[in-house]
Write a protein that holds these residues in place. Sequence first.
Motif, PDB file in Angstrom:
ATOM      1  N   THR A  31      17.683  34.808  24.661  1.00 39.67           N
ATOM      2  CA  THR A  31      16.967  33.536  24.708  1.00 39.67           C
ATOM      3  C   THR A  31      15.530  33.706  24.230  1.00 39.67           C
ATOM      4  O   THR A  31      15.020  32.879  23.460  1.00 39.67           O
ATOM      5  N   ALA A  32      14.877  34.785  24.644  1.00 34.21           N
ATOM      6  CA  ALA A  32      13.507  35.052  24.195  1.00 34.21           C
ATOM      7  C   ALA A  32      13.467  35.250  22.681  1.00 34.21           C
ATOM      8  O   ALA A  32      12.563  34.755  22.000  1.00 34.21           O
ATOM      9  N   TRP A  33      14.452  35.958  22.151  1.00 37.37           N
ATOM     10  CA  TRP A  33      14.534  36.193  20.702  1.00 37.37           C
ATOM     11  C   TRP A  33      14.753  34.876  19.964  1.00 37.37           C
ATOM     12  O   TRP A  33      14.077  34.598  18.967  1.00 37.37           O
ATOM     13  N   ALA A  34      15.692  34.067  20.428  1.00 37.29           N
ATOM     14  CA  ALA A  34      15.959  32.779  19.786  1.00 37.29           C
ATOM     15  C   ALA A  34      14.723  31.886  19.851  1.00 37.29           C
ATOM     16  O   ALA A  34      14.381  31.204  18.876  1.00 37.29           O
ATOM     17  N   GLN A  35      14.033  31.902  20.981  1.00 38.70           N
ATOM     18  CA  GLN A  35      12.812  31.103  21.101  1.00 38.70           C
ATOM     19  C   GLN A  35      11.734  31.609  20.154  1.00 38.70           C
ATOM     20  O   GLN A  35      10.982  30.816  19.582  1.00 38.70           O
ATOM     21  N   GLU A  36      11.669  32.919  19.965  1.00 36.64           N
ATOM     22  CA  GLU A  36      10.717  33.484  19.013  1.00 36.64           C
ATOM     23  C   GLU A  36      11.014  32.970  17.600  1.00 36.64           C
ATOM     24  O   GLU A  36      10.099  32.602  16.859  1.00 36.64           O
ATOM     25  N   LEU A  37      12.293  32.941  17.224  1.00 38.72           N
ATOM     26  CA  LEU A  37      12.664  32.416  15.909  1.00 38.72           C
ATOM     27  C   LEU A  37      12.262  30.948  15.778  1.00 38.72           C
ATOM     28  O   LEU A  37      11.685  30.537  14.767  1.00 38.72           O
ATOM     29  N   ILE A  38      12.560  30.162  16.797  1.00 41.17           N
ATOM     30  CA  ILE A  38      12.209  28.740  16.773  1.00 41.17           C
ATOM     31  C   ILE A  38      10.694  28.564  16.665  1.00 41.17           C
ATOM     32  O   ILE A  38      10.203  27.780  15.845  1.00 41.17           O
ATOM     33  N   SER A  39       9.944  29.303  17.472  1.00 40.36           N
ATOM     34  CA  SER A  39       8.481  29.195  17.439  1.00 40.36           C
ATOM     35  C   SER A  39       7.927  29.606  16.078  1.00 40.36           C
ATOM     36  O   SER A  39       7.033  28.957  15.534  1.00 40.36           O
ATOM     37  N   HIS A  40       8.466  30.683  15.538  1.00 40.62           N
ATOM     38  CA  HIS A  40       8.012  31.172  14.237  1.00 40.62           C
ATOM     39  C   HIS A  40       8.251  30.124  13.148  1.00 40.62           C
ATOM     40  O   HIS A  40       7.354  29.792  12.378  1.00 40.62           O
ATOM     41  N   TYR A  41       9.474  29.611  13.092  1.00 38.85           N
ATOM     42  CA  TYR A  41       9.817  28.667  12.036  1.00 38.85           C
ATOM     43  C   TYR A  41       9.312  27.259  12.305  1.00 38.85           C
ATOM     44  O   TYR A  41       9.398  26.395  11.430  1.00 38.85           O
ATOM     45  N   SER A  42       8.759  27.004  13.479  1.00 36.69           N
ATOM     46  CA  SER A  42       8.149  25.709  13.757  1.00 36.69           C
ATOM     47  C   SER A  42       6.853  25.527  12.963  1.00 36.69           C
ATOM     48  O   SER A  42       6.386  24.404  12.795  1.00 36.69           O
TER      49      SER A  42
END
Length: 120
Positions: free
Chosen positions: A27-38
């Motif tokens: 979940t932390a990794w997926a959130q990192e991807l979302i935050s990065h690509y936001s």
Amino acid sequence: MINDLATYRLDPDRPLSGTGDLRADLTAWAQELISHYSKSVNAAQSRGGAAAAGESESDCLRDRRAEAAAFAARPGSAFSSDQVIDRVVAPIIYWVIFLPWTLPDIDARTYVDDLCGQSA
């Protein structure tokens, strides 16, 4: 060059979360991807890098595959790296490509729950 920039921005050598709770780490990794690509510049670079790669695998995708494989190899994992890509990375990248302004509204847990439910 665009591909190199997109890869550099999400450092493939950064440590992945390793708390011992696989679901929380995913979940932390997926959130990192979302935050990065936001960030619009990161989403644009990812789109440009993918387009520049043509029929080849982009460096960014290769890095996400390696990260997915690392999660799939962890103790307690009941899913493959391809399932991590299909259930977690692919939906996020879909939003990056087609509707990047909606990324902040995405809940990373939805994708991880889908992956973990799929493997149960």
